[in-house]
Design an enzyme around this catalytic site. Sequence first.
Site, mmCIF file in Angstrom:
data_model
loop_
_atom_site.group_PDB
_atom_site.id
_atom_site.type_symbol
_atom_site.label_atom_id
_atom_site.label_comp_id
_atom_site.label_asym_id
_atom_site.label_seq_id
_atom_site.Cartn_x
_atom_site.Cartn_y
_atom_site.Cartn_z
ATOM 1 C CG ASP A 289 -42.966 34.408 -27.261
ATOM 2 O OD1 ASP A 289 -44.112 34.196 -27.696
ATOM 3 O OD2 ASP A 289 -42.470 35.543 -27.187
ATOM 4 C CG PHE A 464 -47.009 40.166 -28.330
ATOM 5 C CD1 PHE A 464 -45.693 40.577 -28.191
ATOM 6 C CD2 PHE A 464 -47.827 40.894 -29.170
ATOM 7 C CE1 PHE A 464 -45.204 41.691 -28.873
ATOM 8 C CE2 PHE A 464 -47.355 42.012 -29.856
ATOM 9 C CZ PHE A 464 -46.038 42.408 -29.710
ATOM 10 C CG HIS A 465 -48.307 33.590 -29.156
ATOM 11 N ND1 HIS A 465 -48.324 33.046 -30.430
ATOM 12 C CD2 HIS A 465 -49.257 34.562 -29.168
ATOM 13 C CE1 HIS A 465 -49.223 33.667 -31.173
ATOM 14 N NE2 HIS A 465 -49.797 34.594 -30.432
ATOM 15 N N PRO A 466 -46.086 34.052 -24.704
ATOM 16 C CG PRO A 466 -45.973 35.544 -22.909
ATOM 17 C CD PRO A 466 -46.377 35.454 -24.352
#
Length: 530
Positions: A289, A464-466
């Site tokens: 992330d 919020f980039h998993p």
Amino acid sequence: MDYDFIIVGAGSAGCVLANRLSADPGTRVLLIEAGGRDNYHWIHVPIGYLYCIGSPRTDWGFRTEAEPGTGGRSLIYPRGRVLGGSSSINGMLYLRGQKADYDRWRQLGCTGWGADDVWPLFLKSEDYFGGASENHGAGGEWRVERQRLRWDILDDFIRAAEATGIPASDDFNTGDNEGVGYFKVNQRGGWRVSTAKAFLKPALKRPNLTVLTGRHTRRVLFDGNRATGVEVGHAGGVEAIRGREIILSAGAIGSPQILQLSGIGPADLLQSTGIEVRRDAPVGENLQDHLQIRCAYRISGGKTLNQMARRWWGKGMIGAQYLLNRSGPMSMAPSQLGAFTRSSPDVATADLEYHVQPLSLEAFGENLHPFPAITASVCHLRPESRGHVRITSTDPLAHPLIAPNYLSTPGDRLVAARAIRLTRRIMAQQPMARYAPEEFKPGGDDDSDAALAEAAGRVASTIFHPVGTARMGADAGSVVDPALRVRGFGGLRVIDASIMPRITSGNTNSPTIMIAEKGAQMILQEIHGI
């Protein structure tokens, strides 16, 4: 079989898959979404992300574990729970990453995923406001436009960044994104464009596409080692739906959770929760992330959103501006200005990304500060830290444990320290001098690597980039192969951000759409024997 394809998750990938697969009239496609319809007005107004993130109507409401790297804090972890998924609640920034990202995937054994393979798929779905060119597509579903506002202080930040050696850029999507400039956004005329609006809505008229909302997929059903359907829970109970091929597109949190509940995952984890092990696999591992360090500066002599939104008349002006011409702060993405640069001369391509905002607040969802300020958030684009997603029970509605392990490596902590120093150099340049900027986040006088890394963790938050929790690869330890088939099983694929072997050097929504384009292309080629 009831359907040829069952797609689990109507998010950024699922809506694209539903469109592309149902375009073949010979297929029967079912799209299942745990959330509801995208008829909430705040989904469509760009500033509405403030009301969608954290709302059970549109967000799963996940949180991370309390992490040492973030000063023992637990962070919110929004994931879309509505048609369009996270594309209905995200920051709307159109970014592909770097061509080097995808060439790295290819070098890891993911044949067919190099830059030359995937770049045309970005252009296929794109509808760029400037028309078709070598770097952009036109006429596709995924609309890309300029933002409908600008700020003097952001223009001066551009000039300050240039003074440190970062070149000006009007396009971050040419393959090498280094530079500073305003982001392009997935909007049309000041309204959000989600994948539900862009890809799903045009396909709803097709008789071979069925969409079910309010259905929570509990697990995949098998006959031996072949997936044959899904078990779905809803207000009326539980039902089994049969399909020839099952496609998990529930995202980097949802897809590994469903696989683990279905018996595919780390054997010790499954056994500890009482689930029969179908295959011992590293499902849920490799979580990556982007963690942003929120550097904030109090300023004077300049306009920021803090002042505009503080008084009733300012809020009235903001509302009127949007009502009259769909512009102004209500049309803006969470971050308006971006910069991509290198943390060190030794780095081959940009490994830092800035999201710059003419505002400041203590944490997402809280009130703006009562004084004018600017926030220059910066993240490490290619973190070394790896985390995991793990179920905690057999209850499919129980939130999984999410542990990103932020800043857990010496390399990540060093880059964090360098990022803060670079931000201070930018803010000290002459173009920013007239604002007399005073740093209040992270603050502190100790300039050592260790002190800055600790300070970074205190003020950092996820953007919020998993990705990466169902890693694609050619090795036996990968979860899916380069055709996105789950190893060891027939009729089961994962097609979403969880398959990324390495995170892309930028925001991850449009790369996820590309993954869905590629997945649909491979499936249709198999069907038709191409």
